[in-house]
Design a protein around this motif. Structure first.
Motif, PDB file in Angstrom:
ATOM      1  N   ALA A  42       0.556   7.339   8.745  1.00  0.00           N
ATOM      2  CA  ALA A  42       1.594   6.474   9.307  1.00  0.00           C
ATOM      3  C   ALA A  42       2.958   7.163   9.263  1.00  0.00           C
ATOM      4  N   SER A  43       3.818   6.775  10.198  1.00  0.00           N
ATOM      5  CA  SER A  43       5.199   7.255  10.193  1.00  0.00           C
ATOM      6  C   SER A  43       6.102   6.297   9.431  1.00  0.00           C
ATOM      7  N   THR A  44       5.596   5.117   9.113  1.00  0.00           N
ATOM      8  CA  THR A  44       6.360   4.111   8.366  1.00  0.00           C
ATOM      9  C   THR A  44       5.474   3.543   7.270  1.00  0.00           C
ATOM     10  N   GLY A  45       6.012   2.575   6.544  1.00  0.00           N
ATOM     11  CA  GLY A  45       5.225   1.915   5.512  1.00  0.00           C
ATOM     12  C   GLY A  45       5.578   2.390   4.119  1.00  0.00           C
ATOM     13  N   LEU A  46       5.100   1.656   3.139  1.00  0.00           N
ATOM     14  CA  LEU A  46       5.356   1.986   1.745  1.00  0.00           C
ATOM     15  C   LEU A  46       4.576   3.244   1.360  1.00  0.00           C
ATOM     16  N   PRO A  47       5.274   4.298   0.932  1.00  0.00           N
ATOM     17  CA  PRO A  47       4.557   5.530   0.551  1.00  0.00           C
ATOM     18  C   PRO A  47       3.512   5.261  -0.521  1.00  0.00           C
ATOM     19  N   GLY A  48       2.392   5.925  -0.385  1.00  0.00           N
ATOM     20  CA  GLY A  48       1.329   5.787  -1.374  1.00  0.00           C
ATOM     21  C   GLY A  48       0.409   4.618  -1.152  1.00  0.00           C
ATOM     22  N   THR A  49       0.519   3.961   0.003  1.00  0.00           N
ATOM     23  CA  THR A  49      -0.381   2.857   0.324  1.00  0.00           C
ATOM     24  C   THR A  49      -1.286   3.233   1.485  1.00  0.00           C
ATOM     25  N   VAL A  50      -2.372   2.487   1.631  1.00  0.00           N
ATOM     26  CA  VAL A  50      -3.335   2.753   2.694  1.00  0.00           C
ATOM     27  C   VAL A  50      -3.740   1.429   3.333  1.00  0.00           C
TER      28      VAL A  50
END
Length: 291
Positions: free
Chosen positions: A166-174
């Motif tokens: 992803a280019s966005t979103g909370l880092p370290g999540t899937v």
């Protein structure tokens, strides 16, 4: 909102997928699934490319009705002697490739390259659980959406996993995505257009996606507990349980943050596929059937 009744699917329906290769038409055999959940039945359609299209086409033939009364629950079509088998093929799709770089982060990090790294580890984890893995690309190629889908559509009882960063979103999540509901309108011959081939498989895809997401949520804090629905183009033409797995995110300050996620993502996908396998059962090929 999910329809609980649609989570149950029973019955065997054969499909012949005809893939146009110039003047050659190649017949590929695959089978719509039997899902051993509950007692509801769904009527599954067939898929066919629009007239004049060179996209693959799918034509369905249902087995004749039984004349000897209703079969006992769990009895395979054709009687007790007919066999069923759980699928063991996962089609792994590292998204993008070629001139399509996908999302790009700092320092020249490219989604199309990172997903290959994830795919290698996912493949190893799946193979350690006795899955056969087929990849839509091995290197810097960019197969079309239909070419990628056709790999899964030509296999008996395969499942499909597309990998993204992803280019966005909370880092370290899937996040796991499944196709949102598709119109089920058939034409006069009862056929579903190729670009809605996923429609009969949406309930299965949700079940598969939820299982993978549970394992991902256990490993990656902040990840959702269930799969989310979205209009994912790659999934729309795939006639199999199909999910997209999106890792957040490409714009991390340290590339090692993504690298450290690889083993956990691979293990979660493999465990989810293994948990789903007993629920997704297809008819074993009969002698004389195409492979």
């Amino acid at each position: 909102m999910r329809n609980k009744a649609s989570d149950s699917l029973q019955g065997n329906i054969g499909i012949n997928a005809f893939v146009g290769l110039g003047s050659i038409r190649l017949a590929l055999a695959c089978v719509l699934p039997v899902v051993l959940i509950g007692g509801h039945a769904l009527s599954l359609g067939t898929a066919r490319a629009p007239q004049g299209s060179n996209q693959p086409s799918m034509a369905q033939s249902a087995p004749p009705p039984s004349t000897s009364g209703q079969a006992a629950p769990g009895t395979p079509p054709g009687g007790p002697s007919a066999q069923r088998q759980t699928p063991s093929i996962v089609v792994l799709d590292p998204a993008h490739g070629g001139t399509d770089l996908g999302a790009r982060g700092t320092g020249g990090v490219r989604e199309s390259e990172i997903v290959l790294q994830f795919a290698a580890q996912v493949r190893a984890s799946l193979e350690s659980m006795a899955f056969q893995v087929m990849q839509t690309r091995q290197g810097n190629e960019n197969p079309s959406f239909d070419d990628r889908s056709a790999i899964a559509n030509s296999q008996r009882g395969a499942v499909f996993v597309s990998l993204h960063i992803a280019s966005t979103g909370l880092p370290g999540t899937v996040h796991v995505y499944v196709m949102s509901d598709l119109p089920g309108a058939n034409d006069a011959n009862g056929l579903i257009p190729w670009d809605r081939a996923q429609a009969p498989f949406v309930p299965l895809s949700r079940r598969f996606g939820d299982m993978v997401q549970v394992f991902l949520a256990q490993r990656f804090k902040g990840s959702p507990s269930t799969a989310q629905a979205a209009a994912v183009r790659q999934l729309r033409t795939t006639a199999a349980p199909a999910i997209a797995v999106e890792i957040s995110r490409i714009s991390v300050e340290d590339r090692n943050e993504l690298d450290r996620m690889v083993p956990g993502v691979a293990d979660a996908i493999a465990r989810g596929a293994s948990a789903f396998r007993p629920l997704y059962v297809v008819a074993a090929a009969n002698p004389g059937d195409r492979p």
